[in-house]
Each structure stands twice: as structure tokens, then as C-alpha cells.
Write a protein that holds these residues in place. Structure first.
Motif, PDB file in Angstrom:
ATOM      1  N   TYR A  14      45.798 -37.282  25.811  1.00 31.21           N
ATOM      2  CA  TYR A  14      45.466 -35.869  25.613  1.00 31.21           C
ATOM      3  C   TYR A  14      46.687 -34.991  25.868  1.00 31.21           C
ATOM      4  N   TRP A  15      47.316 -35.172  27.027  1.00 28.76           N
ATOM      5  CA  TRP A  15      48.447 -34.313  27.372  1.00 28.76           C
ATOM      6  C   TRP A  15      49.648 -34.553  26.469  1.00 28.76           C
ATOM      7  N   THR A  16      49.849 -35.769  26.030  1.00 31.20           N
ATOM      8  CA  THR A  16      50.966 -36.062  25.129  1.00 31.20           C
ATOM      9  C   THR A  16      50.795 -35.314  23.814  1.00 31.20           C
ATOM     10  N   VAL A  17      49.630 -35.460  23.179  1.00 25.29           N
ATOM     11  CA  VAL A  17      49.434 -34.791  21.885  1.00 25.29           C
ATOM     12  C   VAL A  17      49.309 -33.284  22.055  1.00 25.29           C
ATOM     13  N   THR A  18      48.719 -32.832  23.146  1.00 26.31           N
ATOM     14  CA  THR A  18      48.563 -31.392  23.367  1.00 26.31           C
ATOM     15  C   THR A  18      49.912 -30.720  23.587  1.00 26.31           C
ATOM     16  N   ILE A  19      50.800 -31.370  24.311  1.00 29.42           N
ATOM     17  CA  ILE A  19      52.139 -30.804  24.508  1.00 29.42           C
ATOM     18  C   ILE A  19      52.896 -30.749  23.183  1.00 29.42           C
ATOM     19  N   LEU A  20      52.756 -31.768  22.364  1.00 30.52           N
ATOM     20  CA  LEU A  20      53.402 -31.737  21.041  1.00 30.52           C
ATOM     21  C   LEU A  20      52.847 -30.596  20.190  1.00 30.52           C
ATOM     22  N   VAL A  21      51.526 -30.446  20.195  1.00 33.73           N
ATOM     23  CA  VAL A  21      50.888 -29.392  19.404  1.00 33.73           C
ATOM     24  C   VAL A  21      51.289 -28.013  19.914  1.00 33.73           C
ATOM     25  N   THR A  22      51.235 -27.814  21.226  1.00 31.88           N
ATOM     26  CA  THR A  22      51.573 -26.499  21.760  1.00 31.88           C
ATOM     27  C   THR A  22      53.060 -26.190  21.590  1.00 31.88           C
ATOM     28  N   ALA A  23      53.905 -27.208  21.649  1.00 26.18           N
ATOM     29  CA  ALA A  23      55.333 -26.994  21.408  1.00 26.18           C
ATOM     30  C   ALA A  23      55.549 -26.533  19.968  1.00 26.18           C
ATOM     31  N   GLU A  24      54.876 -27.174  19.028  1.00 24.26           N
ATOM     32  CA  GLU A  24      55.014 -26.779  17.632  1.00 24.26           C
ATOM     33  C   GLU A  24      54.450 -25.374  17.411  1.00 24.26           C
ATOM     34  N   LEU A  25      53.303 -25.091  18.005  1.00 26.86           N
ATOM     35  CA  LEU A  25      52.731 -23.751  17.871  1.00 26.86           C
ATOM     36  C   LEU A  25      53.660 -22.699  18.473  1.00 26.86           C
ATOM     37  N   GLY A  26      54.185 -22.974  19.652  1.00 25.98           N
ATOM     38  CA  GLY A  26      55.051 -22.016  20.320  1.00 25.98           C
ATOM     39  C   GLY A  26      56.362 -21.794  19.595  1.00 25.98           C
ATOM     40  N   VAL A  27      57.053 -22.884  19.276  1.00 26.58           N
ATOM     41  CA  VAL A  27      58.341 -22.775  18.580  1.00 26.58           C
ATOM     42  C   VAL A  27      58.125 -22.243  17.165  1.00 26.58           C
ATOM     43  N   GLY A  28      57.119 -22.774  16.484  1.00 28.67           N
ATOM     44  CA  GLY A  28      56.824 -22.283  15.137  1.00 28.67           C
ATOM     45  C   GLY A  28      56.462 -20.807  15.148  1.00 28.67           C
ATOM     46  N   GLY A  29      55.726 -20.394  16.165  1.00 27.10           N
ATOM     47  CA  GLY A  29      55.381 -18.983  16.289  1.00 27.10           C
ATOM     48  C   GLY A  29      56.607 -18.112  16.495  1.00 27.10           C
ATOM     49  N   LEU A  30      57.521 -18.572  17.341  1.00 21.74           N
ATOM     50  CA  LEU A  30      58.770 -17.827  17.551  1.00 21.74           C
ATOM     51  C   LEU A  30      59.583 -17.729  16.257  1.00 21.74           C
ATOM     52  N   TRP A  31      59.662 -18.830  15.527  1.00 19.61           N
ATOM     53  CA  TRP A  31      60.383 -18.833  14.259  1.00 19.61           C
ATOM     54  C   TRP A  31      59.726 -17.881  13.266  1.00 19.61           C
ATOM     55  N   VAL A  81      54.859 -12.437  10.990  1.00 17.02           N
ATOM     56  CA  VAL A  81      54.784 -11.839  12.323  1.00 17.02           C
ATOM     57  C   VAL A  81      53.373 -12.009  12.883  1.00 17.02           C
ATOM     58  N   LEU A  82      52.379 -11.710  12.071  1.00 19.61           N
ATOM     59  CA  LEU A  82      50.989 -11.884  12.503  1.00 19.61           C
ATOM     60  C   LEU A  82      50.693 -13.345  12.829  1.00 19.61           C
ATOM     61  N   LEU A  83      51.056 -14.239  11.926  1.00 16.38           N
ATOM     62  CA  LEU A  83      50.815 -15.663  12.130  1.00 16.38           C
ATOM     63  C   LEU A  83      51.551 -16.180  13.362  1.00 16.38           C
ATOM     64  N   GLY A  84      52.795 -15.755  13.530  1.00 11.19           N
ATOM     65  CA  GLY A  84      53.585 -16.196  14.680  1.00 11.19           C
ATOM     66  C   GLY A  84      52.984 -15.750  16.000  1.00 11.19           C
ATOM     67  N   CYS A  85      52.521 -14.531  16.060  1.00  6.84           N
ATOM     68  CA  CYS A  85      51.877 -14.033  17.295  1.00  6.84           C
ATOM     69  C   CYS A  85      50.633 -14.848  17.622  1.00  6.84           C
ATOM     70  N   TRP A  86      49.820 -15.121  16.612  1.00  7.79           N
ATOM     71  CA  TRP A  86      48.605 -15.916  16.845  1.00  7.79           C
ATOM     72  C   TRP A  86      48.944 -17.340  17.264  1.00  7.79           C
ATOM     73  N   LYS A  87      49.983 -17.920  16.682  1.00  7.58           N
ATOM     74  CA  LYS A  87      50.386 -19.278  17.076  1.00  7.58           C
ATOM     75  C   LYS A  87      50.796 -19.320  18.545  1.00  7.58           C
ATOM     76  N   MET A  88      51.600 -18.353  18.966  1.00  7.52           N
ATOM     77  CA  MET A  88      52.053 -18.341  20.364  1.00  7.52           C
ATOM     78  C   MET A  88      50.888 -18.103  21.324  1.00  7.52           C
ATOM     79  N   LEU A  89      49.975 -17.224  20.958  1.00 10.03           N
ATOM     80  CA  LEU A  89      48.789 -17.008  21.792  1.00 10.03           C
ATOM     81  C   LEU A  89      47.916 -18.270  21.839  1.00 10.03           C
ATOM     82  N   GLY A  90      47.810 -18.962  20.707  1.00  9.01           N
ATOM     83  CA  GLY A  90      47.042 -20.210  20.674  1.00  9.01           C
ATOM     84  C   GLY A  90      47.663 -21.280  21.552  1.00  9.01           C
ATOM     85  N   ALA A  91      48.975 -21.376  21.541  1.00  7.11           N
ATOM     86  CA  ALA A  91      49.673 -22.342  22.399  1.00  7.11           C
ATOM     87  C   ALA A  91      49.387 -22.040  23.861  1.00  7.11           C
ATOM     88  N   ALA A  92      49.465 -20.782  24.229  1.00 11.27           N
ATOM     89  CA  ALA A  92      49.177 -20.398  25.613  1.00 11.27           C
ATOM     90  C   ALA A  92      47.730 -20.714  25.980  1.00 11.27           C
TER      91      ALA A  92
END
Length: 127
Positions: A8-25, A48-59
Motif C-alpha cells: 500500500y505505502w509503496t504504490v501510494t507514495i509513487l502515486v502521490t509523488a506523481e500527483l505532486g510533481v505532476g501538479g507542480l509541473w 493551473v486548475l488541474l495542477g492545483c487539484w493534483k497537489m491537493l489530492g496528493a496531500a
């Protein structure tokens, strides 16, 4: 640590990393992301809208508690990745992106499926 929790934590960290970094990009509208979005037919402000939602989703996926918020974050991530896959397929643009998008979508579904009881809503769906 149990195998399920580790998975769980392995895949969740990968997903949240992609959401966070992708959101920043997305918010920064780096040239690669901007070109991709525009060629898929999306306006640049959508990033901008999509990126904000991705970062909030990662959090939301990382903070303890808030099970219902996590469900919304998983749903949003599923809509994001499945929408991206469909966008690439329907436009025929950057089809090489389908493999990483499918991998990320699969990891996101796996994270949802493996989540521990403390990160689930305790309601039963009735249809």
C-alpha cells in the motif's frame, strides 16, 4: 510491516509523488506539459486548475484520517488518468504516453484497493 501495508505505502507514495510533481509541473506550465495539453486540445489555463487539484489530492492521500476526502482524491485521480488516456487515444497525439499513464492509473487503483481500514469509509454501498 505486513506485506499488504508495505505494498500500500509503496504504490501510494509513487502515486502521490506523481500527483505532486505532476501538479507542480502543471501549475508552472513547463514547456513539455504545456505543449502536450495544447496539442490534446486543452487551454493552457486548464493546467493551473488541474495542477492545483493534483497537489491537493496528493496531500489528501497522505494525511491521516479524512477517509471520505481520500475517496474523493482517488476518484479525482481516476478521472484525471482515465481522461488523459482517452484524450491521447481520441486525438492520436503522443501515444507513447499511454504506457506511463496506464501504469500510473493502475498504481492508483491498486493504492485504493490496498488501503487499510483506517483509510476507508465504513459505509456499504447499496444499489
Amino acid at each position: 510491516m505486513h506485506r499488504r501495508a508495505l505494498a500500500y505505502w509503496t504504490v501510494t507514495i509513487l502515486v502521490t509523488a506523481e500527483l505532486g510533481v505532476g501538479g507542480l509541473w502543471d501549475v508552472a506550465r513547463i514547456p513539455y506539459v504545456l505543449d502536450l495539453a495544447v496539442n490534446l486540445g486543452y487551454p493552457s489555463y486548464f493546467l493551473v486548475l488541474l495542477g492545483c487539484w493534483k497537489m491537493l489530492g496528493a496531500a489528501a492521500l497522505l494525511v491521516p484520517g479524512c477517509a471520505l476526502l481520500k475517496e474523493w482524491a482517488y476518484a479525482g485521480a481516476f478521472f484525471t488518468y482515465s481522461g488523459a488516456i482517452v484524450s491521447h487515444l481520441t486525438t492520436g497525439y503522443a501515444l507513447g504516453e499511454l504506457v506511463p499513464l496506464t501504469v500510473i492509473a493502475t498504481l492508483m487503483v491498486l493504492s485504493w484497493w490496498l488501503r487499510p481500514p483506517s483509510r476507508r469509509t465504513h459505509r456499504r454501498a447499496t444499489f
